[in-house]
Scaffold this motif. Structure first.
Motif, short mmCIF file in Angstrom:
data_model
loop_
_atom_site.label_atom_id
_atom_site.label_comp_id
_atom_site.label_asym_id
_atom_site.label_seq_id
_atom_site.Cartn_x
_atom_site.Cartn_y
_atom_site.Cartn_z
N GLU A 53 0.83 -1.20 0.00
CA GLU A 53 0.00 0.00 0.00
C GLU A 53 0.87 1.25 0.00
N ALA A 54 2.18 1.05 0.17
CA ALA A 54 3.10 2.17 0.24
C ALA A 54 3.52 2.68 -1.13
N VAL A 55 2.96 2.10 -2.19
CA VAL A 55 3.27 2.54 -3.55
C VAL A 55 2.09 3.37 -4.05
N THR A 56 2.36 4.60 -4.43
CA THR A 56 1.33 5.50 -4.95
C THR A 56 1.62 5.79 -6.41
N VAL A 57 0.64 5.51 -7.25
CA VAL A 57 0.73 5.90 -8.65
C VAL A 57 0.06 7.26 -8.75
N GLU A 58 0.87 8.29 -8.99
CA GLU A 58 0.37 9.66 -9.00
C GLU A 58 -0.41 9.96 -10.28
N PRO A 59 -1.38 10.86 -10.19
CA PRO A 59 -2.07 11.26 -11.42
C PRO A 59 -1.07 11.82 -12.43
N SER A 60 -1.13 11.28 -13.62
CA SER A 60 -0.18 11.65 -14.68
C SER A 60 -0.91 11.66 -16.01
N PRO A 61 -0.31 12.24 -17.04
CA PRO A 61 -0.98 12.29 -18.35
C PRO A 61 -1.24 10.89 -18.90
N GLY A 62 -2.31 10.77 -19.66
CA GLY A 62 -2.62 9.49 -20.30
C GLY A 62 -1.60 9.17 -21.37
N VAL A 63 -1.10 7.93 -21.33
CA VAL A 63 -0.12 7.46 -22.32
C VAL A 63 -0.57 6.09 -22.80
N THR A 64 -0.97 6.01 -24.07
CA THR A 64 -1.33 4.72 -24.66
C THR A 64 -0.06 4.05 -25.15
N LEU A 65 0.10 2.78 -24.78
CA LEU A 65 1.30 2.03 -25.15
C LEU A 65 1.02 1.13 -26.34
N VAL A 66 2.05 0.89 -27.14
CA VAL A 66 1.95 -0.14 -28.16
C VAL A 66 2.49 -1.42 -27.52
N PRO A 67 2.04 -2.58 -27.98
CA PRO A 67 2.40 -3.84 -27.31
C PRO A 67 3.91 -4.03 -27.08
N ILE A 68 4.76 -3.62 -28.00
CA ILE A 68 6.19 -3.85 -27.80
C ILE A 68 6.80 -2.96 -26.72
N GLN A 69 6.06 -1.98 -26.23
CA GLN A 69 6.55 -1.14 -25.14
C GLN A 69 6.21 -1.71 -23.77
N VAL A 70 5.24 -2.61 -23.70
CA VAL A 70 4.72 -3.08 -22.42
C VAL A 70 5.78 -3.86 -21.62
N MET A 71 6.40 -4.85 -22.22
CA MET A 71 7.34 -5.68 -21.46
C MET A 71 8.58 -4.90 -21.00
N PRO A 72 9.23 -4.11 -21.86
CA PRO A 72 10.37 -3.34 -21.34
C PRO A 72 9.98 -2.40 -20.19
N LEU A 73 8.84 -1.72 -20.32
CA LEU A 73 8.40 -0.84 -19.23
C LEU A 73 8.07 -1.61 -17.96
N SER A 74 7.41 -2.76 -18.10
CA SER A 74 7.07 -3.54 -16.91
C SER A 74 8.34 -4.10 -16.26
N MET A 75 9.34 -4.47 -17.06
CA MET A 75 10.60 -4.95 -16.50
C MET A 75 11.31 -3.84 -15.72
N ILE A 76 11.30 -2.63 -16.27
CA ILE A 76 11.91 -1.50 -15.58
C ILE A 76 11.21 -1.25 -14.25
N LEU A 77 9.89 -1.17 -14.28
CA LEU A 77 9.14 -0.89 -13.06
C LEU A 77 9.27 -2.03 -12.05
N HIS A 78 9.27 -3.26 -12.53
CA HIS A 78 9.42 -4.40 -11.63
C HIS A 78 10.80 -4.38 -10.97
N GLU A 79 11.83 -4.08 -11.71
CA GLU A 79 13.19 -4.03 -11.15
C GLU A 79 13.30 -2.90 -10.13
#
Length: 152
Positions: A53-79
């Motif tokens: 519960e200590a992780v806050t996703v702040e209000p930010s601009p809408g960003v639509t991702l293309v499928p090839i962007q999902v895994m690299p971004l999720s790996m970065i955030l997961h790490e």
């Protein structure tokens, strides 16, 4: 002779195992035929994966991702999240992480900047060498054709 299916359990047999479920959920966003994922959804799934519960996703601009962007971004955030749990703010009672992003530039050439901020954790020191996590983040960012910059 064994084939790959004999060596690895099917993904469906691993469901129900906490953060692995959430990681599968981020992968699901990258599959063809899915609704175009947005960064808010990806960030929420990674936040759930961290189980805090200590992780806050702040209000930010809408960003639509293309499928090839999902895994690299999720790996970065997961790490980043794994590091926060092991060594950073989420390793301390009262520690918090705030995740947000900004968009800058003209509409046809916008630049996305992710902001990962840790508060209330141990004192942070500039690393003296590049570990696995830094190499993973830099590699995933290269896949996105994006530079990385870390500030302490």
């Amino acid at each position: 002779m064994a084939n790959v299916q004999d060596l690895w359990p099917p993904i469906s047999s691993l469901r129900g195992r906490g953060s692995f479920d959430a990681l599968i959920g981020t992968y699901d966003l990258s599959l063809p035929g899915q609704v175009r994922p947005d960064l808010q959804e990806l960030a929420s799934r990674v936040s759930t994966m961290l189980g805090s519960e200590a992780v806050t996703v702040e209000p930010s601009p809408g960003v639509t991702l293309v499928p090839i962007q999902v895994m690299p971004l999720s790996m970065i955030l997961h790490e980043l999240g794994t590091n926060a749990i092991k060594h950073g703010a989420l390793s301390s009672a009262g520690g918090r992480v705030r995740l947000g992003w900004t968009l800058n530039g003209e509409e046809d050439e916008q630049v996305l900047t992710l902001h990962w901020r840790e508060e209330g954790g141990p004192v942070v020191q500039q690393p003296t060498s590049q570990g696995f996590g830094t190499r993973l983040i830099n590699g995933a960012a290269r896949d996105l054709r994006a530079p990385t910059r870390t500030t302490v």
